[in-house]
Design an enzyme around this catalytic site. Structure first.
Site, mmCIF file in Angstrom:
data_model
loop_
_atom_site.group_PDB
_atom_site.id
_atom_site.type_symbol
_atom_site.label_atom_id
_atom_site.label_comp_id
_atom_site.label_asym_id
_atom_site.label_seq_id
_atom_site.Cartn_x
_atom_site.Cartn_y
_atom_site.Cartn_z
ATOM 1 N N ASP A 151 -13.589 4.890 9.603
ATOM 2 C CA ASP A 151 -13.932 4.725 8.189
ATOM 3 C C ASP A 151 -14.407 3.284 7.982
ATOM 4 O O ASP A 151 -14.029 2.600 7.042
ATOM 5 C CB ASP A 151 -12.697 5.011 7.325
ATOM 6 C CG ASP A 151 -13.051 5.460 5.915
ATOM 7 O OD1 ASP A 151 -14.258 5.654 5.633
ATOM 8 O OD2 ASP A 151 -12.135 5.601 5.096
ATOM 9 N N LYS A 171 0.865 -1.187 0.000
ATOM 10 C CA LYS A 171 0.000 0.000 0.000
ATOM 11 C C LYS A 171 0.896 1.228 0.000
ATOM 12 O O LYS A 171 1.684 1.438 0.916
ATOM 13 C CB LYS A 171 -0.915 -0.002 1.227
ATOM 14 C CG LYS A 171 -1.816 1.225 1.305
ATOM 15 C CD LYS A 171 -2.891 1.092 2.369
ATOM 16 C CE LYS A 171 -3.774 2.333 2.431
ATOM 17 N NZ LYS A 171 -4.837 2.240 3.427
#
Ligand code: ADP
Ligand code: MG
Length: 381
Positions: free
Chosen positions: A228, A123
């Site tokens: 989130d 990532k």
């Protein structure tokens, strides 16, 4: 920004030395003066340094910047990508880079392989990659514009995410195993599961729903709110139907002023999704932050005491608030000159820019790679 690994294996040791020198010089210079690059690289004779500088600039790993005081170079996102990959390669955690599997607002996700061929997820955090639509937001943003700070923020986000994944994993949370981190990149276990949003069949929505609500409460019982928690950040194994949670840079502590609001938001996100997608509505209200949370362990404090300081946490949050404010501005001024939108994707540009003294003061994270050997395996593609 695409990760272009074409040149990784062709860079010479001198090129890597010079690239590393630009990175080191960036710690206290927004634009690194050419003589300083030569000095840090420790290479004798100017021509070798010059040759490497041209090579690196040509393939976009550094960008030339002219300003009022002096000419110099600045590391681009491509340049830090290469440095991070080189670090992983030397540590033998990444051997080759494969397909891109995700592109978020602030990250790029790739499948990579280690030496034994086992696949992992890379990532790459890319904060600051935002298009501002309105003129005012542009202006505000440009005033604070500083590629050094995007890089710094991306690095903070990666550090935060990696440190939290470690403690969450140690405390039995269903998260991917964190494997390595360098600069703005993290390496983690590849989860062979799809995001909840695209899972075609959930056998028992009530069961998964209950598990997810328990998880939100478990986070809070450990001092944390995901912030989130939605159908994109929950992966569900097809066979076992077990959830795995990902994406942690925005996590907040239960002490945060907005803790309850964020907790409710996470809860309501799941409620809404289950209702819409599966027609499932729980007959139980809540969970509620004040009633159902009993914080007995403080993973937030644990992380702050080790890998990610309170100061860094605050810095990252300040950036997020600024982005949110800009987004609001954008909505408010819709229609205003869309063509003036700035695509921050276009990093690595060598445009002219004032290099103010205060920007030079910008703190950079201490780089653990500082003493690394120059030699080492270079990743193939
Ligand atoms: P962003 O911050 O951009 O939302 P995420 O960490 O949520 O980044 O990752 C984006 C997407 O990449 C996810 O929705 C998921 O599809 C995929 N992904 C991320 N991490 C993994 C992983 N460890 N295993 C499998 N897929 C992953
Ligand atoms: Mg996500």
């Amino acid at each position: 920004m695409k990760l272009d690994t074409t040149h990784l294996r062709y860079l010479s040791n001198e090129d890597w030395r010079v690239l590393t020198a630009v990175e080191m010089g960036s710690r206290n210079h927004e634009v690194v003066p050419t003589p300083l690059i030569a000095q840090i690289s420790g290479m004798r004779g100017g021509s070798g340094v010059q040759r490497s500088i041209s090579t690196l600039a040509k393939i976009g790993l550094i960008g030339k910047v002219k300003n009022a005081h002096y000419d110099g170079y600045r590391l681009t996102y491509g340049g830090v990508d290469y440095l991070a990959l080189n670090t992983f390669s030397k540590r033998k955690t990444v051997y080759s880079v494969g397909n891109q599997i995700g592109v978020g607002k602030e990250s790029d996700i790739y499948v990579v392989a280690g030496e034994t061929g086992v696949q992992h997820v890379l990532k790459i955090h890319r904060l600051g990659r935002i298009s501002f639509r309105s003129v005012k937001a542009n202006r505000d943003y440009l005033r604070n514009r500083n590629s050094g700070s995007w890089m710094y923020m991306s690095r903070l986000a990666a550090t935060k995410e990696f440190e939290f994944m470690k403690v969450l994993r140690e405390n039995g949370f269903p998260v991917p195993e964190p494997l390595d981190q360098s600069r703005h990149c993290i390496l983690m276990e590849l989860i062979d599961a799809h995001p909840l949003r695209s899972v075609t069949e959930i056998v028992n929505p009530a069961k998964l729903y209950a598990e997810l609500m328990e998880l939100i409460v478990k986070f809070a019982n450990h001092g944390l709110i995901h912030g989130d928690f939605n159908e994109f950040n929950i992966l569900v194994y097809e066979k076992s139907q077990k959830p795995i949670v990902i994406d942690f840079p925005q996590m907040i502590s239960v002490d945060h002023a907005n803790a309850e609001e964020q907790f409710d938001r996470d809860v309501n996100c799941i409620k809404r999704f289950f209702e819409r997608k599966f027609g499932f509505k729980s007959d139980q209200p809540g969970p509620f932050f004040t009633k159902d949370v009993n914080t007995t362990k403080r993973l937030d404090a644990e992380v702050m005491a080790s890998g990610f300081s309170k100061k860094q946490w605050k810095e990252l949050e300040k950036y997020r608030l600024q982005v949110l404010a800009n987004e609001k501005d954008d909505e408010g001024e819709e229609g205003e000159s869309a063509e003036q939108a700035v695509d921050e994707n276009a990093e690595g540009d060598s445009e002219e820019e004032d290099d103010s003294e205060e920007e030079e003061e910008e703190e950079q994270l201490v780089q653990e790679e500082e003493e690394e050997e120059e030699e080492g395996e270079i990743i193939g593609t």
